[in-house]
Design a protein around this motif. Structure first.
Motif, PDB file in Angstrom:
ATOM      1  N   GLY A   1     -38.744 -14.067  16.233  1.00 27.05           N
ATOM      2  CA  GLY A   1     -37.403 -14.163  15.671  1.00 27.05           C
ATOM      3  C   GLY A   1     -37.135 -13.236  14.509  1.00 27.05           C
ATOM      4  N   LYS A   2     -38.098 -12.415  14.144  1.00 24.35           N
ATOM      5  CA  LYS A   2     -37.910 -11.485  13.031  1.00 24.35           C
ATOM      6  C   LYS A   2     -37.879 -10.057  13.555  1.00 24.35           C
ATOM      7  CE  LYS A   2     -40.095 -14.409   9.532  1.00 24.35           C
ATOM      8  NZ  LYS A   2     -41.141 -14.499   8.483  1.00 24.35           N
ATOM      9  N   GLU A   3     -37.000  -9.263  12.973  1.00 22.40           N
ATOM     10  CA  GLU A   3     -36.832  -7.868  13.397  1.00 22.40           C
ATOM     11  C   GLU A   3     -37.400  -6.936  12.340  1.00 22.40           C
ATOM     12  OE1 GLU A   3     -32.872  -5.369  13.992  1.00 22.40           O
ATOM     13  OE2 GLU A   3     -33.219  -6.680  15.726  1.00 22.40           O
ATOM     14  N   GLN A   4     -37.995  -5.870  12.802  1.00 23.00           N
ATOM     15  CA  GLN A   4     -38.590  -4.892  11.902  1.00 23.00           C
ATOM     16  C   GLN A   4     -38.166  -3.493  12.314  1.00 23.00           C
ATOM     17  OE1 GLN A   4     -42.765  -5.410  11.370  1.00 23.00           O
ATOM     18  NE2 GLN A   4     -43.054  -3.542  10.184  1.00 23.00           N
ATOM     19  N   ARG A   5     -37.833  -2.693  11.344  1.00 25.17           N
ATOM     20  CA  ARG A   5     -37.425  -1.308  11.589  1.00 25.17           C
ATOM     21  C   ARG A   5     -38.461  -0.384  10.968  1.00 25.17           C
ATOM     22  NH1 ARG A   5     -31.463   1.127  11.088  1.00 25.17           N
ATOM     23  NH2 ARG A   5     -31.924   3.347  11.114  1.00 25.17           N
ATOM     24  N   VAL A   6     -38.907   0.598  11.748  1.00 24.87           N
ATOM     25  CA  VAL A   6     -39.933   1.515  11.277  1.00 24.87           C
ATOM     26  C   VAL A   6     -39.389   2.941  11.314  1.00 24.87           C
ATOM     27  CG1 VAL A   6     -42.260   2.387  11.640  1.00 24.87           C
ATOM     28  CG2 VAL A   6     -41.748  -0.009  12.134  1.00 24.87           C
ATOM     29  N   LYS A   7     -39.542   3.646  10.213  1.00 22.81           N
ATOM     30  CA  LYS A   7     -39.155   5.053  10.163  1.00 22.81           C
ATOM     31  C   LYS A   7     -40.361   5.885  10.566  1.00 22.81           C
ATOM     32  CE  LYS A   7     -37.176   8.646   7.227  1.00 22.81           C
ATOM     33  NZ  LYS A   7     -36.667   8.984   5.863  1.00 22.81           N
ATOM     34  N   VAL A   8     -40.206   6.650  11.630  1.00 20.28           N
ATOM     35  CA  VAL A   8     -41.338   7.404  12.169  1.00 20.28           C
ATOM     36  C   VAL A   8     -41.081   8.899  12.038  1.00 20.28           C
ATOM     37  CG1 VAL A   8     -41.915   5.555  13.772  1.00 20.28           C
ATOM     38  CG2 VAL A   8     -40.379   7.388  14.506  1.00 20.28           C
TER      39      VAL A   8
ATOM     40  N   LEU B   1     -29.314  11.207  17.819  1.00 21.78           N
ATOM     41  CA  LEU B   1     -28.091  10.888  18.545  1.00 21.78           C
ATOM     42  C   LEU B   1     -27.089  12.017  18.387  1.00 21.78           C
ATOM     43  CD1 LEU B   1     -27.722   7.111  17.620  1.00 21.78           C
ATOM     44  CD2 LEU B   1     -28.813   8.135  19.624  1.00 21.78           C
ATOM     45  N   PRO B   2     -26.656  12.641  19.479  1.00 19.90           N
ATOM     46  CA  PRO B   2     -25.759  13.797  19.395  1.00 19.90           C
ATOM     47  C   PRO B   2     -24.456  13.492  18.677  1.00 19.90           C
ATOM     48  CG  PRO B   2     -26.680  13.578  21.593  1.00 19.90           C
ATOM     49  CD  PRO B   2     -27.043  12.330  20.859  1.00 19.90           C
ATOM     50  N   THR B   3     -23.941  12.277  18.826  1.00 23.79           N
ATOM     51  CA  THR B   3     -22.646  11.950  18.230  1.00 23.79           C
ATOM     52  C   THR B   3     -22.761  11.737  16.733  1.00 23.79           C
ATOM     53  OG1 THR B   3     -21.984  10.897  20.287  1.00 23.79           O
ATOM     54  CG2 THR B   3     -20.648  10.430  18.360  1.00 23.79           C
ATOM     55  N   HIS B   4     -23.819  11.026  16.285  1.00 22.43           N
ATOM     56  CA  HIS B   4     -23.930  10.656  14.884  1.00 22.43           C
ATOM     57  C   HIS B   4     -24.788  11.611  14.058  1.00 22.43           C
ATOM     58  CE1 HIS B   4     -22.009   6.858  15.834  1.00 22.43           C
ATOM     59  NE2 HIS B   4     -22.873   6.669  16.810  1.00 22.43           N
ATOM     60  N   GLY B   5     -25.688  12.337  14.715  1.00 20.58           N
ATOM     61  CA  GLY B   5     -26.587  13.198  13.974  1.00 20.58           C
ATOM     62  C   GLY B   5     -27.761  12.461  13.366  1.00 20.58           C
ATOM     63  N   GLU B   6     -27.881  11.145  13.598  1.00 22.11           N
ATOM     64  CA  GLU B   6     -28.966  10.352  13.047  1.00 22.11           C
ATOM     65  C   GLU B   6     -30.068  10.161  14.099  1.00 22.11           C
ATOM     66  OE1 GLU B   6     -27.120   6.710  12.025  1.00 22.11           O
ATOM     67  OE2 GLU B   6     -25.893   7.554  10.417  1.00 22.11           O
ATOM     68  N   HIS B   7     -31.258   9.789  13.604  1.00 19.53           N
ATOM     69  CA  HIS B   7     -32.335   9.442  14.524  1.00 19.53           C
ATOM     70  C   HIS B   7     -32.095   8.043  15.077  1.00 19.53           C
ATOM     71  CE1 HIS B   7     -35.438  12.377  12.530  1.00 19.53           C
ATOM     72  NE2 HIS B   7     -34.417  12.986  13.105  1.00 19.53           N
ATOM     73  N   PHE B   8     -32.419   7.858  16.336  1.00 23.19           N
ATOM     74  CA  PHE B   8     -32.325   6.535  16.936  1.00 23.19           C
ATOM     75  C   PHE B   8     -33.388   5.638  16.310  1.00 23.19           C
ATOM     76  CE2 PHE B   8     -33.250   3.472  20.382  1.00 23.19           C
ATOM     77  CZ  PHE B   8     -31.969   2.950  20.542  1.00 23.19           C
ATOM     78  N   ALA B   9     -32.972   4.480  15.839  1.00 20.44           N
ATOM     79  CA  ALA B   9     -33.882   3.604  15.099  1.00 20.44           C
ATOM     80  C   ALA B   9     -34.942   2.993  16.004  1.00 20.44           C
ATOM     81  CB  ALA B   9     -33.082   2.491  14.419  1.00 20.44           C
ATOM     82  N   TRP B  10     -36.178   2.942  15.503  1.00 18.41           N
ATOM     83  CA  TRP B  10     -37.258   2.258  16.218  1.00 18.41           C
ATOM     84  C   TRP B  10     -37.282   0.826  15.699  1.00 18.41           C
ATOM     85  CZ3 TRP B  10     -42.099   5.149  18.168  1.00 18.41           C
ATOM     86  CH2 TRP B  10     -41.741   6.414  18.657  1.00 18.41           C
ATOM     87  N   LEU B  11     -36.773  -0.097  16.503  1.00 19.17           N
ATOM     88  CA  LEU B  11     -36.658  -1.500  16.120  1.00 19.17           C
ATOM     89  C   LEU B  11     -37.654  -2.344  16.912  1.00 19.17           C
ATOM     90  CD1 LEU B  11     -32.757  -1.830  16.064  1.00 19.17           C
ATOM     91  CD2 LEU B  11     -34.282  -1.466  14.115  1.00 19.17           C
ATOM     92  N   PHE B  12     -38.213  -3.338  16.224  1.00 23.17           N
ATOM     93  CA  PHE B  12     -39.183  -4.233  16.853  1.00 23.17           C
ATOM     94  C   PHE B  12     -38.825  -5.671  16.502  1.00 23.17           C
ATOM     95  CE2 PHE B  12     -41.115  -0.149  16.140  1.00 23.17           C
ATOM     96  CZ  PHE B  12     -41.743   0.120  17.352  1.00 23.17           C
ATOM     97  N   ALA B  13     -39.227  -6.591  17.365  1.00 24.37           N
ATOM     98  CA  ALA B  13     -38.915  -7.999  17.125  1.00 24.37           C
ATOM     99  C   ALA B  13     -40.095  -8.865  17.540  1.00 24.37           C
ATOM    100  CB  ALA B  13     -37.668  -8.408  17.908  1.00 24.37           C
TER     101      ALA B  13
END
Length: 311
Positions: free
Chosen positions: A212-219, A197-209
């Motif tokens: 009813g449960k959400e999961q975040r994966v670092k790729v 993300l140009p504004t934050h400098g962070e990677h856009f999170a890969w989120l899955f659902a």
């Protein structure tokens, strides 16, 4: 200049131009006696006579002629300016500045603007791509566009899109050498194209659902880009898997140039909203754009066909 003095000068101009209290009073929509009282009070305040009056005529004194020469052109410009501003109601014009993230510009704003601007050729729209929560007031934007959950509570928010399901996609050439992931955790074994993300400098999170449960994966992967267009192009070139809004791959999915995986784990982001600080004093041009964006809000335009290898 206070309001009363301005009204007195308007009355003076009317009498001077009409050379008659009767006609001037009719033009101003007031009684002749009230107009005479207004002029008399103005003369007393100035300590000078502006009109020479007889039972049959009214004429300017030399002082009155000088005052007319001084204020006449300025009052004419003010009146002309007001007429031009009023005309905007019938012929909207001006520049509208909007702040939005890249996908909102591509999927929501540009299609609406393409329909809007040909109808209103005197309106200009300036788009600024920004992933942060920009202070639209301090930065002199007319409005911003963000997902609904990111809009501050003190803003007026108008929904202008449907929800946005995310998708993980790859090219057939990529899958020719690798088995598709069956579970989000399998992505750690794949080449993934990250969006910084140009504004934050962070990677856009890969989120899955799922359920009813959400999961975040670092790729991880061989390429990081700061533009969703670059991420999509890299995926089309077979460099790795991409994670972006499903609708952004509409044509590529339909043609088979990209294939979706993990569709059973799709995370859906909330709709985009146009937000701005107040309804007061909205220009006609801005009000028309708000209506155009609201009327263009349709779930169908955000639902592309999909081809999935995993389900």
């Amino acid at each position: 200049m206070n309001g009363q003095r301005l009204q007195d000068l308007v009355a003076f101009l009317a009498v001077a131009e009409e050379a008659s209290f009767t006609r001037a009073a009719a033009r101003l929509g007031m009684s002749q006696s009230a107009l005479s009282q207004t002029i008399r009070a103005l003369e007393e305040r100035l300590g000078l006579r502006l009109f020479a009056r007889t039972t049959r005529s009214v004429s300017l004194t030399s002082v009155g002629e000088r005052l007319l020469a001084l204020i006449g052109p300025s009052m004419g410009q003010i009146e002309s300016g007001l007429e031009q501003i009023t005309a905007l109601r019938d012929k909207p014009a001006g520049t509208i500045r909007l702040s939005a993230d890249e996908y909102a510009v591509h999927s929501v704003l540009q299609p609406a603007i393409a329909r809007f601007l040909p109808v209103y050729p005197d309106i200009r729209i300036e788009l600024a791509i920004d992933y942060g929560l920009t202070d639209i007031v301090g930065s002199r934007f007319d409005a911003g566009v963000r997902r609904g959950g990111l809009v501050a509570k003190d803003m007026i928010a108008v929904q202008i899109s449907g929800p946005h399901p995310m998708a993980v996609v790859g090219a057939p050439s990529y899958f020719a050498q690798r088995s598709p992931p069956k579970h989000p955790r399998d992505l750690t074994e794949h080449a993934c194209i990250n969006l910084r993300l140009p504004t934050h400098g962070e990677h856009f999170a890969w989120l899955f659902a799922r359920a009813g449960k959400e999961q975040r994966v670092k790729v991880e992967g061989p390429l990081i880009a700061n533009s969703i267009a670059s991420v999509r192009d890299a995926a089309l070139a077979g460099l790795g898997l991409a994670y972006l809004p499903q609708a952004y791959f509409r044509e590529a999915l339909a043609s088979g140039a990209l294939i979706e995986v993990l569709s059973g784990w799709r995370k859906t982001f909330e709709p985009y909203h146009l937000y701005y600080p107040s309804r007061r004093h909205a220009s006609p041009a801005f009000s028309l754009l708000v209506d155009a964006l609201r009327s263009g809000n349709s779930d169908d335009q955000h639902r592309p066909p999909a081809q999935d290898m995993t389900g």
